[in-house]
Write a protein that holds these residues in place. Structure first.
Motif, short mmCIF file in Angstrom:
data_model
loop_
_atom_site.label_atom_id
_atom_site.label_comp_id
_atom_site.label_asym_id
_atom_site.label_seq_id
_atom_site.Cartn_x
_atom_site.Cartn_y
_atom_site.Cartn_z
N THR A 551 44.57 9.56 -37.10
CA THR A 551 43.20 9.91 -36.74
C THR A 551 42.26 9.37 -37.83
O THR A 551 42.73 8.91 -38.89
N HIS A 552 40.97 9.47 -37.56
CA HIS A 552 39.99 9.00 -38.55
C HIS A 552 40.24 9.69 -39.90
O HIS A 552 40.30 9.03 -40.95
N GLU A 553 40.41 11.00 -39.83
CA GLU A 553 40.59 11.77 -41.08
C GLU A 553 41.87 11.35 -41.79
O GLU A 553 41.89 11.14 -43.00
N GLU A 554 42.94 11.18 -41.01
CA GLU A 554 44.23 10.81 -41.63
C GLU A 554 44.13 9.43 -42.29
O GLU A 554 44.63 9.23 -43.40
N LEU A 555 43.45 8.52 -41.61
CA LEU A 555 43.36 7.16 -42.17
C LEU A 555 42.44 7.12 -43.39
O LEU A 555 42.68 6.34 -44.32
N MET A 556 41.41 7.94 -43.37
CA MET A 556 40.52 8.01 -44.54
C MET A 556 41.32 8.55 -45.74
O MET A 556 41.20 8.06 -46.87
N ALA A 557 42.15 9.56 -45.44
CA ALA A 557 42.95 10.18 -46.51
C ALA A 557 44.00 9.20 -47.03
O ALA A 557 44.36 9.23 -48.21
N ALA A 558 44.46 8.31 -46.14
CA ALA A 558 45.52 7.37 -46.55
C ALA A 558 45.02 6.32 -47.53
O ALA A 558 45.80 5.62 -48.18
N ASN A 559 43.69 6.19 -47.61
CA ASN A 559 43.08 5.30 -48.60
C ASN A 559 43.53 3.83 -48.46
O ASN A 559 43.76 3.15 -49.46
N GLY A 560 43.65 3.38 -47.25
CA GLY A 560 44.12 2.01 -47.02
C GLY A 560 43.03 1.10 -46.47
O GLY A 560 41.85 1.25 -46.78
N THR A 561 43.45 0.16 -45.61
CA THR A 561 42.52 -0.84 -45.04
C THR A 561 41.38 -0.17 -44.28
O THR A 561 40.22 -0.56 -44.41
N ARG A 563 40.01 2.79 -44.55
CA ARG A 563 39.02 3.42 -45.44
C ARG A 563 38.14 2.33 -46.08
O ARG A 563 36.93 2.48 -46.19
N ARG A 564 38.80 1.23 -46.48
CA ARG A 564 38.04 0.15 -47.13
C ARG A 564 37.00 -0.42 -46.15
O ARG A 564 35.85 -0.63 -46.51
N LEU A 565 37.42 -0.61 -44.89
CA LEU A 565 36.48 -1.14 -43.89
C LEU A 565 35.33 -0.16 -43.65
O LEU A 565 34.16 -0.56 -43.54
N VAL A 566 35.64 1.13 -43.58
CA VAL A 566 34.60 2.14 -43.35
C VAL A 566 33.61 2.11 -44.51
O VAL A 566 32.38 2.14 -44.32
N GLU A 567 34.14 2.04 -45.74
CA GLU A 567 33.25 2.05 -46.93
C GLU A 567 32.35 0.81 -46.95
O GLU A 567 31.17 0.90 -47.27
N ILE A 568 32.91 -0.33 -46.61
CA ILE A 568 32.10 -1.56 -46.58
C ILE A 568 30.97 -1.41 -45.58
O ILE A 568 29.81 -1.70 -45.86
N GLN A 569 31.31 -0.90 -44.38
CA GLN A 569 30.27 -0.76 -43.34
C GLN A 569 29.22 0.28 -43.73
O GLN A 569 28.05 0.12 -43.43
N THR A 570 29.65 1.36 -44.40
CA THR A 570 28.69 2.38 -44.84
C THR A 570 27.72 1.78 -45.85
O THR A 570 26.51 1.98 -45.76
N ARG A 571 28.28 0.99 -46.80
CA ARG A 571 27.41 0.38 -47.83
C ARG A 571 26.43 -0.59 -47.17
O ARG A 571 25.24 -0.61 -47.49
N MET A 572 26.94 -1.37 -46.20
CA MET A 572 26.06 -2.34 -45.52
C MET A 572 24.95 -1.63 -44.77
O MET A 572 23.79 -2.01 -44.82
N SER A 573 25.31 -0.53 -44.11
CA SER A 573 24.30 0.18 -43.32
C SER A 573 23.28 0.84 -44.24
O SER A 573 22.09 0.88 -43.93
N GLU A 574 23.73 1.32 -45.45
CA GLU A 574 22.77 1.89 -46.42
C GLU A 574 21.82 0.82 -46.94
O GLU A 574 20.61 1.04 -47.04
N SER A 575 22.38 -0.35 -47.23
CA SER A 575 21.54 -1.46 -47.74
C SER A 575 20.49 -1.84 -46.71
O SER A 575 19.33 -2.07 -47.04
N LEU A 576 20.92 -1.89 -45.44
CA LEU A 576 19.97 -2.27 -44.38
C LEU A 576 18.86 -1.22 -44.25
O LEU A 576 17.70 -1.56 -44.04
N SER A 577 19.22 0.08 -44.42
CA SER A 577 18.21 1.14 -44.34
C SER A 577 17.19 0.99 -45.45
O SER A 577 15.98 1.11 -45.25
N VAL A 578 17.71 0.71 -46.69
CA VAL A 578 16.81 0.56 -47.84
C VAL A 578 15.86 -0.61 -47.59
O VAL A 578 14.65 -0.52 -47.81
N LEU A 579 16.43 -1.72 -47.10
CA LEU A 579 15.61 -2.92 -46.82
C LEU A 579 14.54 -2.62 -45.79
O LEU A 579 13.38 -2.99 -45.94
#
Lengths: 583, 172
Positions: A551-561, A563-579
């Motif tokens: 599940t989403h939670e399990e994969l986030m906890a697994a700290n693998g690919t 989670r890395r993809l989610v974090e990249i997208q979150t950072r991108m979406s934050e940057s776009l909001s700031v812009l």
């Protein structure tokens, strides 16, 4: 090949024979006037018999009237026959194209296929109906004239017909030269059609990249290829046919010289010489046609090869002889060690996928481009069959399912929804043509499409244009969701369904999708991971293998690919909001 | 399992029962739908299928623009309601009949064309903004919509005079 070509005539054989009888009668009658002319010159005029002259003139008039009547009947019948055969050939070809698997379309260009359905089939029809009948007329004409000539004067007949064997040999040589040209020409036309359908459909891309000039150059090269090939044909044709004509004319000159002298010596009547001359003039027309027939045969052969190549292609994905049609579908999918490689590719796209999706569950598929996500989804409706392993639906191998039954339970919403050049109503009811208008409106409402449709001046009667060009991307997507809702499939495949629409549309589409996937087994592919959070299970694909599952939670906890993809997208979406705030 | 939708708007299609509804028109021309003991002020009535089925599937909107329901068949309404709705629909979907095409000229590469036509209401100069405003799918019956949203109809293109057909053919 020829037997197969003529098999199209078989269902209409009685009309074909009637047409042939009319042809024979017309040909015979049309050869009688020179005989009457001989009687006018040798009997009516020397005897000054007005009575005989009137009788012969009336006979000539009767021949022309009868010939015209037969010609009208024959032309109508042949045209009717031709259109019927042409329609059936096109139907066979199109129906077969519809049966062929996607792998066939992966390796053939649309324009090439279109050129075969239109141009090549037209050539074949023309051959079967018109050219073959003309061949019979010409053979008969040559035979009857030959008989008349030999019956009248053997030496003069031998002189007059002497060039015929030479012409026959010339036409055999001509055939060898012209067939490769025809083949090249057919493919060049197909290539040009394909190029046109590609660049005209993609005219926006051409313009945005400012490539109009380059496209004109590319068109010129293809156009030049057709021109050059045609010119090679013209060169042969323009040398061959006048050459044939010259040979015929030489024999006529010889007849004038020898026959004229015989008339002067009183060993031959003027009427007979005139009759022989008239027959000879009629003789070399059909001979010329017979040589040209060879040209048509080669052209038809090139076309028939291309058409039968399609008709002989066996679909990769077809019903097995023991295919079953289960009445009820639950939507339970199991992948057992599934491997898949595209045709002509040694590199497998999927390498041992094991997966279970329970009825009503939503599976989210995540991964980089080329990881095999869309390929995995395409195996479920059997666009392709697995190379190894098994996919089961409700515990039955997909290959044991009746293909139409299987696909009737599957709906797809793709990134770039394809709408047909038809009305909105026709597009919505594509998977369920018998749906009543209330069902259509209900589906459109659930797809958040009803209101924008009603705002259009023509409502559900609005033509959407080619590929739905007159609607926005979000509107097209909502129509495609409505189309899927109306079909009411048990299994739903969403392939990047929201990735190419704006945020406002995305909300409306996401809301529509949520309605769509209620109670259905759903396989959703998305780059925007936020859209997959509701998934019951997620898999991460890398190079055709499942590297993470949960599940989403399990994969986030697994700290693998994942989670890395989610974090990249979150950072991108934050940057776009700031812009966007800074603006 | 999946979360329920946060917000679920009304997606049901309400079919208005013809034997339970009637339309009345107030002196100020406001149309009101009487449905049982309810009176609903009507803003507009739209055709779902204005070309292929203009007298069925009429969508009724209240004064806030919200959809009230769908009339499946205009013919099932009482005659007074029919009269009121007919006036409303014919005003909204007014279609002029083209009797002759006098002149057509291309305005730009975008496909705009200017038509001078003789209609049942006299001669009109209209601009057709592209081929998507000309519906030929029911040929020889042709529908056109001008840039100012006026609808025109050629009931039978083949029955037009030779001049009309000659000048219009290239633009269909």
């Amino acid at each position: 090949m020829w037997r197969r070509l003529f098999s199209y005539l078989r269902p209409e054989w009685h009309w074909a024979i009637t047409s042939m009888i009319l042809t024979l009668a017309m040909t015979y009658i049309s050869l009688l006037p020179p005989t009457l002319m001989q009687k006018v010159l040798d009997e009516a005029i020397p005897k000054k018999s007005v009575d005989l002259l009137v009788k012969l003139s009336m006979a000539l008039l009767a021949i022309y009237l009868l010939s015209t009547l037969l010609s009208v009947l024959r032309t109508y019948l042949m045209s009717w026959l031709g259109q019927k055969i042409l329609a059936r050939m096109r139907m066979d070809l199109y129906a077969h194209l519809q049966r062929l698997s996607l792998s066939f379309y992966d390796s053939h260009r649309t324009g090439q296929l279109m050129s075969r359905i239109t141009g090549d089939v037209g050539t074949m029809e023309s051959f079967i109906v018109h050219s073959v009948q003309q061949l019979i007329v010409d053979l008969l004409t040559v035979g009857v004239i030959g008989y008349f000539l030999f019956r009248t004067d053997v030496p003069l007949a031998l002189i007059g017909l002497a060039p015929a064997p030479i012409m026959f040999l010339m036409s055999i040589k001509y055939k060898d030269l012209v067939l490769p040209i025809y083949r090249r020409l057919r493919y060049a036309w197909g290539d040009l059609s394909s190029f046109l359908s590609d660049t005209l459909a993609g005219v926006r891309v051409v313009k945005v990249f400012n490539q109009e000039g380059q496209e004109v150059d590319r068109f010129w090269k293809k156009n030049k290829r057709i021109f050059d090939t045609n010119m090679r044909h013209v060169f042969l044709w323009s040398a061959f046919f006048p050459g044939m004509g010259l040979l015929g004319s030489i024999s006529l000159v010889a007849i004038w010289l020898i026959g004229g002298r015989q008339v002067m010596e009183g060993t031959l009547s003027l009427g007979v010489l005139t009759m022989i001359t008239l027959y000879l003039q009629r003789f070399y027309g059909p001979v010329h046609n017979l040589a040209h027939f060879n040209d048509i045969v080669q052209s038809t052969k090139a076309s028939a090869e291309r058409v039968f190549e399609i008709l002989d292609t066996v679909p990769d994905v077809a019903n097995s002889p023991d295919a079953v049609k289960p009445n009820k579908v639950r939507g339970h999918l199991i992948f057992r060690n599934v491997k898949f490689a595209y045709q002509d590719s040694k590199e497998p796209v999927l390498k041992g996928i094991n997966l279970e999706i329970r009825p009503g569950e939503m599976l989210g598929i995540v991964g980089h481009s080329g990881a095999g996500k869309s390929t995995l989804a395409a195996l479920i409706p059997r666009f392709y069959d697995v190379t190894d392993g098994i996919i089961e639906l409700d515990r039955l191998d997909l290959r044991k399912w009746d293909l139409a039954t299987l696909r009737s339970h599957i709906g797809m919403v793709l990134q770039d929804p394809y709408l047909f050049h038809a009305t909105i109503k026709e597009n919505l009811t594509y998977g369920k043509p018998d749906a009543d208008m209330i069902q259509v409106m209900r589906a459109a409402k659930a797809a958040n499409a009803h209101q924008f449709i009603m705002d259009l001046p023509d409502g559900y009667d609005t033509y959407v244009g080619e590929r739905g060009i007159r609607l926005s991307g979000g509107q097209r997507q909502r129509i495609s969701i409505g189309r899927a809702l109306l079909k009411d499939p048990k299994i739903l495949i969403l392939d990047e369904a929201t990735s190419s629409v704006d945020s406002e549309s995305e909300y409306a589409i996401q809301q529509a999708l949520d309605r769509l996937l209620k109670g259905r087994t759903t396989i959703a592919i998305a780059h925007r991971l936020s859209t997959l959070r509701k998934a019951d299970k997620l898999i991460v694909l890398e190079s055709g293998q499942i590297v993470e599952e949960g599940t989403h939670e399990e994969l986030m906890a697994a700290n693998g690919t994942y989670r890395r993809l989610v974090e990249i997208q979150t950072r991108m979406s934050e940057s776009l909001s700031v812009l966007s705030e800074a603006r | 399992m999946r979360e329920p939708l946060a917000e679920e708007p009304d997606i049901e299609v309400r079919v208005l029962p013809p034997d339970q509804i009637r339309f009345v028109q107030l002196p100020d021309q406001q149309i009101v739908l009487i449905w049982g003991d309810r009176a609903i002020a009507i803003q507009k009535v739209l055709r779902a299928l204005p070309i292929s089925d203009p007298w069925r599937y009429l969508v009724v909107y209240d004064s806030d623009g919200a959809e009230v329901g769908v009339i499946k068949d205009f013919g099932e309404l009482d005659s007074k309601s029919q009269e009121i709705l007919r006036r409303e629909l014919e005003a909204r979907y007014k279609t002029l009949v083209i009797k002759r095409v006098l002149k057509v000229e291309r305005l730009s590469q975008s496909g705009h064309s200017r038509w001078q036509v003789e209609t049942n209401e006299g001669i009109h100069d209209i601009v057709i903004p592209g081929s998507d405003h000309i519906h030929t799918s029911r040929y020889p019956r042709i529908f056109l919509r001008s840039a100012d949203s006026q609808r025109y109809e050629i009931p039978d293109f083949e029955a037009l005079d030779i001049h009309s057909r000659r000048v219009a053919r290239d633009f269909l």
